[in-house]
Design an enzyme around this catalytic site. Structure first.
Site, PDB file in Angstrom:
ATOM      1  N   LYS A 110       0.857  -1.183   0.000  1.00  0.00           N
ATOM      2  CA  LYS A 110       0.000   0.000   0.000  1.00  0.00           C
ATOM      3  C   LYS A 110       0.895   1.236   0.000  1.00  0.00           C
ATOM      4  O   LYS A 110       1.821   1.329   0.806  1.00  0.00           O
ATOM      5  CB  LYS A 110      -0.874  -0.035   1.257  1.00  0.00           C
ATOM      6  CG  LYS A 110      -1.795   1.154   1.419  1.00  0.00           C
ATOM      7  CD  LYS A 110      -2.670   0.972   2.653  1.00  0.00           C
ATOM      8  CE  LYS A 110      -3.426   2.239   2.979  1.00  0.00           C
ATOM      9  NZ  LYS A 110      -4.237   2.123   4.182  1.00  0.00           N
ATOM     10  N   HIS A 112      -0.196   4.581   0.203  1.00  0.00           N
ATOM     11  CA  HIS A 112      -0.707   5.795   0.839  1.00  0.00           C
ATOM     12  C   HIS A 112      -1.052   5.491   2.303  1.00  0.00           C
ATOM     13  O   HIS A 112      -0.977   4.330   2.727  1.00  0.00           O
ATOM     14  CB  HIS A 112      -1.939   6.318   0.088  1.00  0.00           C
ATOM     15  CG  HIS A 112      -3.077   5.344   0.073  1.00  0.00           C
ATOM     16  ND1 HIS A 112      -3.142   4.292  -0.806  1.00  0.00           N
ATOM     17  CD2 HIS A 112      -4.161   5.233   0.862  1.00  0.00           C
ATOM     18  CE1 HIS A 112      -4.235   3.593  -0.569  1.00  0.00           C
ATOM     19  NE2 HIS A 112      -4.875   4.145   0.444  1.00  0.00           N
TER      20      HIS A 112
END
Ligand SMILES: O=P(O)(O)OC[C@H]1O[C@H](OP(=O)(O)OP(=O)(O)O)[C@H](O)[C@@H]1O
Ligand SMILES: O=C(O)c1cc(=O)[nH]c(=O)[nH]1
Length: 231
Positions: A110, A112
Site C-alpha cells: 500500500k 498511501h
C-alpha cells in the site's frame, strides 16, 4: 479424562463443516479427496473457538518446553492467516492473561496512508514472532512469508502453529513438508491435529443423522491419497 486436543478439534472441524470431502485441487496441484477450509469459521462463535484451540496448543507447547514463552506478536499470512492471528491473540489475552500483538501482511504493497506491506503490531529487530497458519501441504506459503517478514525487520521466528498438518511429502524428498520447513528454517512447527489423527477420530464421531462423519468410502479415498502423497 478430558478428550485429547486433536479429538476435540476434529469434532469442531466437522461440526463447522470446515473439513470437506470430495475432490479438491490444491495449491500444489495435487487432487485431494479432503480439504480444510478455514473460511468456514465464519462467525464470532466459531472464530473465537478457533482462537482458543490455538491458544491452548501454544500454552501446551510452552509448558512442555518446546516453545519460547516470550511472544511479542502472532503473525498470520494473508488471507486466511489474518483472523487466526487476531483470534489467537484475543484468546491468549482472555484465557491466559498474556498480552501479545498480532500482525499480518498485505498481499499487495500500500503506497498511501499507513502504507507498507504489514498491518498490526509493527515488526522490529529482535522481536519474537510466532507464526500461525491453517494448513501445511507443501510448505509454499511459509517459504514465501518468512523472507517477507525478514525483509521488514530482523525478527526471531520462534515457531509455527497450524490447525492441520496434512503430513504430505515434499516434491523432492520423502520428508514431510513440516519436517522440511523445520530443517530449512530451524524453528519448530506444531499442529493442533494431523491428518491421520483427524481420520482416526472422525470414524468415531457421528453427525446429526447418526452416521459417522468419516464413512468407509471416505476413509479408503484418504488412505489411497496418503499412500501416494503421505510422508
Ligand atoms: O503448504 P502450502 O502448499 O503452501 O499450502 C497451504 C497454504 O495454502 C493456503 O493458502 P493460500 O496461499 O491458498 O492463500 P489464502 O490464505 O489466501 O487462501 C492455506 O491457507 C495455506 O496457507
Ligand atoms: O494445499 C492447499 O492448497 C490447501 C489444502 C487444504 O486442506 N486447505 C487449504 O486451504 N489449502
Amino acid at each position: 479424562m478430558p478428550e485429547a486436543l486433536h479429538t476435540r478439534f476434529t469434532q469442531f472441524l466437522l461440526e463447522s463443516e470446515a473439513l470437506k470431502f470430495g475432490s479438491f485441487t490444491l495449491k500444489s496441484g495435487r487432487q485431494s479427496p479432503y480439504f480444510i477450509n478455514a473460511g468456514a469459521f465464519d462467525d464470532g462463535a466459531k472464530i473465537a473457538t478457533l482462537g482458543e484451540f490455538y491458544a491452548e496448543k501454544i500454552q501446551h507447547e510452552i509448558a512442555e518446553g518446546r516453545l519460547d514463552s516470550r511472544i511479542d506478536t502472532v503473525f498470520g499470512p494473508a488471507y486466511k492467516g489474518i483472523p487466526l492471528a487476531v483470534s489467537t491473540s484475543i484468546a491468549l489475552q482472555n484465557r491466559y492473561h498474556a498480552t501479545v500483538g498480532y500482525t499480518f501482511d498485505r498481499k499487495e504493497r500500500k503506497d498511501h496512508g499507513d502504507g507498507g506491506i504489514m498491518v498490526g503490531k509493527p515488526l522490529q529487530d529482535g522481536m519474537n514472532v510466532l507464526l500461525v497458519d491453517d494448513v501445511m501441504t507443501a510448505g509454499t506459503a511459509v517459504r514465501e512469508v518468512v523472507p517477507k517478514l525478514k525483509s521488514v525487520a530482523d525478527v526471531n521466528i520462534i515457531g509455527l502453529v497450524l490447525s492441520v498438518d496434512r503430513m504430505e511429502k515434499t516434491k523432492d524428498s520423502d520428508l514431510s513438508a513440516v519436517q522440511a520447513v523445520e530443517n530449512e528454517f530451524g524453528f519448530p512447527v506444531f499442529a493442533i491435529a494431523n491428518v491421520r489423527e483427524i481420520f482416526a477420530a472422525g470414524k468415531q464421531l457421528f453427525g446429526e443423522d447418526g452416521a459417522p462423519y468419516v464413512t468407509d468410502q471416505i476413509a479408503v479415498a484418504a488412505q489411497t491419497y496418503l499412500a501416494q502423497y503421505g510422508a
